[in-house]
Design an enzyme around this catalytic site. Structure first.
Site, PDB file in Angstrom:
ATOM      1  N   GLY A 116     -28.433 105.543  73.871  1.00 32.61           N
ATOM      2  CA  GLY A 116     -27.000 105.826  73.715  1.00 32.61           C
ATOM      3  C   GLY A 116     -26.404 106.553  74.899  1.00 32.61           C
ATOM      4  N   SER A 120     -28.962 101.591  81.040  1.00 34.70           N
ATOM      5  CA  SER A 120     -28.984 100.297  81.724  1.00 34.70           C
ATOM      6  C   SER A 120     -27.743 100.133  82.590  1.00 34.70           C
ATOM      7  CB  SER A 120     -29.109  99.153  80.715  1.00 34.70           C
ATOM      8  OG  SER A 120     -28.039  99.179  79.818  1.00 34.70           O
ATOM      9  N   ASP A 164     -19.634 101.341  79.040  1.00 31.71           N
ATOM     10  CA  ASP A 164     -20.729 101.995  79.770  1.00 31.71           C
ATOM     11  C   ASP A 164     -20.619 101.777  81.271  1.00 31.71           C
ATOM     12  OD1 ASP A 164     -21.597 102.259  77.177  1.00 31.71           O
ATOM     13  OD2 ASP A 164     -23.690 101.838  77.649  1.00 31.71           O
TER      14      ASP A 164
HETATM   15  O1  PMV Z   1     -25.908 102.489  72.798  1.00 32.99           O
HETATM   16  P1  PMV Z   1     -24.945 102.207  73.886  1.00 32.99           P
HETATM   17  O2  PMV Z   1     -24.725 103.358  74.803  1.00 32.99           O
HETATM   18  O3  PMV Z   1     -25.207 100.926  74.604  1.00 32.99           O
HETATM   19  O4  PMV Z   1     -23.528 102.016  73.182  1.00 32.99           O
HETATM   20  C1  PMV Z   1     -23.268 100.979  72.283  1.00 32.99           C
HETATM   21  C2  PMV Z   1     -21.840 101.104  71.889  1.00 32.99           C
HETATM   22  C3  PMV Z   1     -21.344 100.090  70.902  1.00 32.99           C
HETATM   23  O5  PMV Z   1     -19.963 100.385  70.697  1.00 32.99           O
HETATM   24  C4  PMV Z   1     -22.057 100.218  69.570  1.00 32.99           C
HETATM   25  C5  PMV Z   1     -21.497  98.663  71.391  1.00 32.99           C
HETATM   26  C6  PMV Z   1     -20.637  98.355  72.583  1.00 32.99           C
HETATM   27  O6  PMV Z   1     -21.015  97.426  73.327  1.00 32.99           O
HETATM   28  O7  PMV Z   1     -19.576  98.960  72.765  1.00 32.99           O
END
Ligand code: PMV
Length: 338
Positions: A116, A120, A164
């Site tokens: 989270g 990556s 991200d």
């Molecule tokens: O776990 P992470 O940091 O890749 O975050 C995923 C976030 C979600 O909202 C659940 C999925 C997304 O692609 O936004």
């Protein structure tokens, strides 16, 4: 050799809901992936990864992941990591119009994998920056964000949001709503992160929320309520003084309350876990302003707001918490290291 680094991130608010067009506010944190790239005379790509919770591995290939018989770490983890590096290499080759460019690549990261914190995305962002610079091309952070998004999108079968990669490339606090990504002002927020040592399955967790939302109006309402929290939270940030040395207590207290609310709704949507919940409760009991899971959930990390050492100490003694650390807001996104 060119060395670039890029930060990981936490979600202050809005994960999962962002998948359905609600806004989200991720914040870059001072935990970085560092990628060193040296151009080769041939078209091979040789990758060495250290500190990726993978015990390190070395792989040589010609531009597609293929089989990696020489590595002694679980194949799915290597495939996952190599998929991202592959996609970053493809973007760099494309940006520099050098389809046959070969590279020696070393990846180091102090961002827990799949937990989270955007590990990556940070590797892809830093990798594209270092590889394109090594080929004599300098992309803006926005261009890197766009290419990194395309890379993640490809590796994650179209499931990736822009959050991200945009956050890692730009640094600071950002706001993401669909394709609309922008940086926003934020004071230096005192993040504390708790890590349970595990990782969630993002695809399965996203699919779980999707089916709940399709089946029940109250689940769909829960998702849009998360969007309401994000909108209220970003108003608070917009009203704060971004140049303040420390955020005022009233701001932290209100942001913390919203984080608690956001965590409760994520829990209702089924994406928390026993260890995430116990770290959230430990952070609250230790006196943090608020705490929530960050990212897809299921396992991995929580984020709390606390300028004192209390929450970190409290988390360190919490069963199920493997590591707890402070992570200041990273004002700089992708950057050249050397
Ligand atoms: O776990 P992470 O940091 O890749 O975050 C995923 C976030 C979600 O909202 C659940 C999925 C997304 O692609 O936004």
């Amino acid at each position: 050799m060119t060395v670039s680094s890029a930060p990981g991130k936490v979600y202050l608010f809005g994960e999962h809901a962002v998948v359905y067009g609600e806004p989200a506010v991720p914040c870059a944190v001072e935990r970085r992936a560092t990628v060193s790239v040296t151009a080769r005379d041939d078209d091979h790509v040789r990758v060495r990864a250290e500190d990726l919770s993978l015990n390190g591995f070395t792989v040589e290939y010609r531009g597609s992941t293929g089989d990696h018989p020489d590595v002694d770490v679980p194949a799915p983890l290597v495939e996952a990591a190599m998929g991202y590096i592959d996609a970053a290499v493809a973007q760099a080759r494309d940006a520099a119009d050098a389809p046959d460019a070969g590279f020696d690549i070393t990846v180091e990261s102090d961002i827990p994998l799949g937990a989270g914190l955007g590990s990556s995305a940070a590797v892809v962002v830093a990798g594209i920056d270092a590889a394109t610079r090594e080929l004599g091309v300098e992309l803006s952070p926005r261009e890197i964000a766009e290419r990194a998004y395309r890379a993640e999108h490809e590796v994650q079968d179209g499931q990736a949001s822009r959050a991200d990669t945009f956050c890692s490339a730009m640094g600071g606090a950002v706001r993401v709503e669909g394709d609309d990504c922008r940086t926003i002002d934020a004071p230096p927020l005192p993040f504390v992160i708790g890590f349970d040592g595990g990782a969630g399955d993002t695809g399965a967790l996203v699919a779980g929320v999707r089916s709940l939302r399709e089946e029940y109006d109250f689940a769909a309402d829960t998702v849009s309520t998360i969007g309401d929290i994000v909108r209220r939270g970003e108003t608070l940030l917009a009203e704060a003084d971004p140049d303040a040395d420390e955020p005022p207590e009233e701001l932290l207290s209100e942001l913390g309350r919203f984080m608690n609310f956001n965590h409760g709704l994520l829990e209702a949507l089924g994406v928390s876990s026993r260890s995430l919940d116990s770290m959230v409760w430990a952070a609250r009991e230790a006196g943090s302003y608020g705490a929530k899971l960050t990212g897809a959930g299921g396992g991995g990390c929580i984020v709390a707001l606390d300028p004192t050492p209390e929450t970190q100490t409290g988390l360190q003694f919490t069963p199920g918490c493997e590591d707890a650390f402070r992570a200041e807001l990273a004002t700089e996104g992708v950057r050249l290291e050397e």
